[in-house]
Design an enzyme around this catalytic site. Structure first.
Site, PDB file in Angstrom:
ATOM      1  N   HIS A 161      19.844   1.483  -4.895  1.00  6.91           N
ATOM      2  CA  HIS A 161      19.894  -0.048  -5.303  1.00  6.91           C
ATOM      3  C   HIS A 161      19.096   0.149  -6.840  1.00  6.91           C
ATOM      4  O   HIS A 161      18.042   0.075  -6.849  1.00  6.91           O
ATOM      5  CB  HIS A 161      18.973  -0.841  -4.669  1.00  6.91           C
ATOM      6  CG  HIS A 161      19.044  -2.416  -4.680  1.00  6.91           C
ATOM      7  ND1 HIS A 161      19.513  -3.021  -5.803  1.00  6.91           N
ATOM      8  CD2 HIS A 161      18.676  -3.378  -4.167  1.00  6.91           C
ATOM      9  CE1 HIS A 161      19.470  -4.273  -5.825  1.00  6.91           C
ATOM     10  NE2 HIS A 161      18.657  -4.320  -4.922  1.00  6.91           N
TER      11      HIS A 161
ATOM     12  N   TYR B  47      14.576  -4.105  -9.767  1.00 10.34           N
ATOM     13  CA  TYR B  47      13.469  -3.118  -9.013  1.00 10.34           C
ATOM     14  C   TYR B  47      13.410  -2.056  -9.634  1.00 10.34           C
ATOM     15  O   TYR B  47      13.763  -1.856 -10.922  1.00 10.34           O
ATOM     16  CB  TYR B  47      14.094  -3.121  -7.739  1.00 10.34           C
ATOM     17  CG  TYR B  47      14.318  -4.611  -6.985  1.00 10.34           C
ATOM     18  CD1 TYR B  47      13.239  -5.202  -6.509  1.00 10.34           C
ATOM     19  CD2 TYR B  47      15.632  -5.097  -6.832  1.00 10.34           C
ATOM     20  CE1 TYR B  47      13.398  -6.677  -6.085  1.00 10.34           C
ATOM     21  CE2 TYR B  47      15.698  -6.513  -6.272  1.00 10.34           C
ATOM     22  CZ  TYR B  47      14.549  -7.028  -5.943  1.00 10.34           C
ATOM     23  OH  TYR B  47      14.864  -8.328  -5.283  1.00 10.34           O
TER      24      TYR B  47
ATOM     25  N   ASN C 167      19.105  -5.866 -10.182  1.00  9.56           N
ATOM     26  CA  ASN C 167      18.163  -6.845  -9.701  1.00  9.56           C
ATOM     27  C   ASN C 167      16.727  -6.611 -10.095  1.00  9.56           C
ATOM     28  O   ASN C 167      15.992  -7.259  -9.564  1.00  9.56           O
ATOM     29  CB  ASN C 167      18.525  -7.169  -8.369  1.00  9.56           C
ATOM     30  CG  ASN C 167      19.893  -7.675  -7.799  1.00  9.56           C
ATOM     31  OD1 ASN C 167      20.406  -7.791  -9.160  1.00  9.56           O
ATOM     32  ND2 ASN C 167      20.134  -7.995  -6.836  1.00  9.56           N
TER      33      ASN C 167
ATOM     34  N   THR D   2      19.652  -8.824   3.299  1.00  9.30           N
ATOM     35  CA  THR D   2      18.494  -8.904   4.077  1.00  9.30           C
ATOM     36  C   THR D   2      18.607  -9.756   5.091  1.00  9.30           C
ATOM     37  O   THR D   2      19.160 -11.197   4.791  1.00  9.30           O
ATOM     38  CB  THR D   2      17.258  -9.090   3.167  1.00  9.30           C
ATOM     39  OG1 THR D   2      17.028  -7.928   2.097  1.00  9.30           O
ATOM     40  CG2 THR D   2      16.012  -9.573   4.018  1.00  9.30           C
TER      41      THR D   2
ATOM     42  N   ASN E  30      14.257 -11.022 -11.892  1.00 10.95           N
ATOM     43  CA  ASN E  30      12.856 -10.603 -11.556  1.00 10.95           C
ATOM     44  C   ASN E  30      12.140 -10.095 -12.975  1.00 10.95           C
ATOM     45  O   ASN E  30      11.451  -9.090 -12.875  1.00 10.95           O
ATOM     46  CB  ASN E  30      12.964  -9.364 -10.715  1.00 10.95           C
ATOM     47  CG  ASN E  30      13.216  -9.491  -9.247  1.00 10.95           C
ATOM     48  OD1 ASN E  30      12.775 -10.611  -8.809  1.00 10.95           O
ATOM     49  ND2 ASN E  30      13.881  -9.140  -8.379  1.00 10.95           N
TER      50      ASN E  30
HETATM   51  C1  PHB Z   1      18.006  -8.067  -4.318  1.00  3.49           C
HETATM   52  O1  PHB Z   1      18.556  -7.146  -4.743  1.00  3.49           O
HETATM   53  O2  PHB Z   1      17.398  -8.710  -5.273  1.00  3.49           O
HETATM   54  C2  PHB Z   1      17.216  -8.339  -3.359  1.00  3.49           C
HETATM   55  C3  PHB Z   1      17.479  -7.292  -2.275  1.00  3.49           C
HETATM   56  C4  PHB Z   1      16.901  -7.693  -0.795  1.00  3.49           C
HETATM   57  C5  PHB Z   1      16.044  -8.697  -0.666  1.00  3.49           C
HETATM   58  C6  PHB Z   1      15.806  -9.520  -1.821  1.00  3.49           C
HETATM   59  C7  PHB Z   1      16.372  -9.484  -3.129  1.00  3.49           C
HETATM   60  O3  PHB Z   1      15.311  -8.859   0.491  1.00  3.49           O
END
Ligand code: PHB
Length: 373
Positions: A168, A173, A171, A13, A229
């Site tokens: 993705h 998500y 992490n 990012t 996370n």
């Molecule tokens: C992540 O993969 O944890 C991640 C990706 C983009 C972001 C923040 C965290 O803006």
């Protein structure tokens, strides 16, 4: 897909997109400058407005966004590079201040990420790191509908000229929220005790990606054993990883992009990687189960470290994140053993355009200018 070297630019990012989450000419310059990487994976991009957990990330759901990304892919291809787009849904790692109509974040369950931050607006409308909000549990048909949303985004990525997409699933998500055997207590076809159910959402999205782009043009990012996370440690992590390796291989997925291993921290800004941690025994099993390529990412900063990782024979490519910020020609610098420049952390995520973004010279240009000056 043939690549010119084993160096990957990791997705990062950088918050330089235009209002409306639209990629622009400045981003085209930035990625174009880095086209000597074997593969560029462009920054985490929202599959839909409900996927926003970090303000100022770009999207790929609207026509104007697709047109903006076309500037980027054209410039990378003009410089003979290869570029995939990382696409995500953050799931519960969001906040109502970023969500359409102020709704609650989308969750696998109603369990909040109690110890983790997102980048959102506080009560006064100011941007900063604040605790992730309490999610609403998605209905079964909403999960199925989300597969269609991803499908549309993959079509947009193809139309925008990307060579492929990276899903993705790392992490903490949405995909990893589904895969985690402790967090995912659903009882429908997308959850519960069976690994086949907990990985169903990801594999349906992978199928959609392969349909849109073709096998060999889809990568999947995973962070096995990660707890970033607020994910609970998963006693079934290895079993799930090996099942995925086999299933992704069957589907002709180009690569598994493994992130080893983020240390627990409240957010990405303060996150650090455990230096070159990797469990070789597990990785060897992944290798045996998955016929595609394996990318290893996490804390690499030097030629020696990367070469040592390649020399294990367990991985095919090394991804560099932070070193790519100040070294647009990182591939050449590693090849020739030239010194690396350091970026200023305060410019990682700003709205200050080219400053700390596209204003880093290539090493040769830099040293020749010094000689001339
Ligand atoms: C992540 O993969 O944890 C991640 C990706 C983009 C972001 C923040 C965290 O803006």
């Amino acid at each position: 897909m043939p690549l010119k070297n084993r160096i990957v630019m990791a997705p990062m990012t950088r918050t330089r997109n235009s209002e409306g989450d639209i990629p622009n000419a400045l981003m085209a310059t930035y990625y174009g400058q880095r086209a000597s990487a074997g593969l560029i994976v462009a920054e985490a991009t929202d599959v839909s407005p409900s996927s926003k957990g970090y303000a100022l990330t770009p999207g790929i759901y609207a026509d104007v966004q697709r047109q903006g990304w076309r500037l980027v892919t054209d410039e990378v291809h003009r410089n003979k590079g290869t570029i995939f787009l990382q696409i995500w849904h953050v799931g519960r790692m969001a906040h109502s201040s970023l969500m359409p109509n102020g709704e609650a974040p989308w969750g696998v369950t109603e369990q909040r990420a109690e110890h983790s931050d997102v980048f959102a607006h506080d009560a006064d409308g100011k941007l900063g790191y604040i605790r992730a909000g309490k999610p609403r549990r998605l209905e079964t048909d909403e999960v199925s509908a989300l597969v269609g949303t991803f499908s549309l985004a993959f079509a947009h990525a193809r139309q925008a000229g990307f060579d492929g997409v990276e899903i993705h699933a790392a992490n903490g998500y949405l995909f990893e929220q589904f895969m985690n055997s402790v967090l995912n207590t659903r009882t429908d076809r997308y959850g519960g005790a069976r690994m086949e159910d907990r990985t169903r959402f990801l594999l349906e999205v992978v199928d959609a990606a392969v349909r849109e782009l073709g096998p060999g043009r889809v990568g999947v990012r995973l962070s096995p054993f990660g707890t970033f996370n607020s994910l609970p440690a998963d006693p079934q992590a290895e079993q799930t990883l090996l099942y995925l390796a086999e299933q992704l291989g069957r589907r002709g997925v180009a690569y598994m992009h493994l992130v080893y291993q983020l240390m627990p921290s409240a957010n990405m800004e303060s996150a650090e990687f455990k230096e070159h941690h990797i469990d070789h025994a597990v990785l060897a099993k992944v290798r045996a189960a998955f016929p595609g390529s394996i990318i290893w990412c996490g804390g690499f900063t030097s030629r020696e470290g990367a070469q040592a990782a390649l020399d294990t024979g367990l991985v095919d490519l090394i991804a560099f994140g932070r070193p790519y910020i100040a070294n647009p020609d990182l591939a050449e610098r590693l090849a020739h053993g030239w010194p690396l420049a350091e970026a200023d952390r305060s410019t990682y995520y700003t709205r200050r355009g080219e400053v700390g973004y596209t204003d880093f010279p290539a090493y040769r240009a830099d040293s020749l200018a010094a000689v001339a000056g």
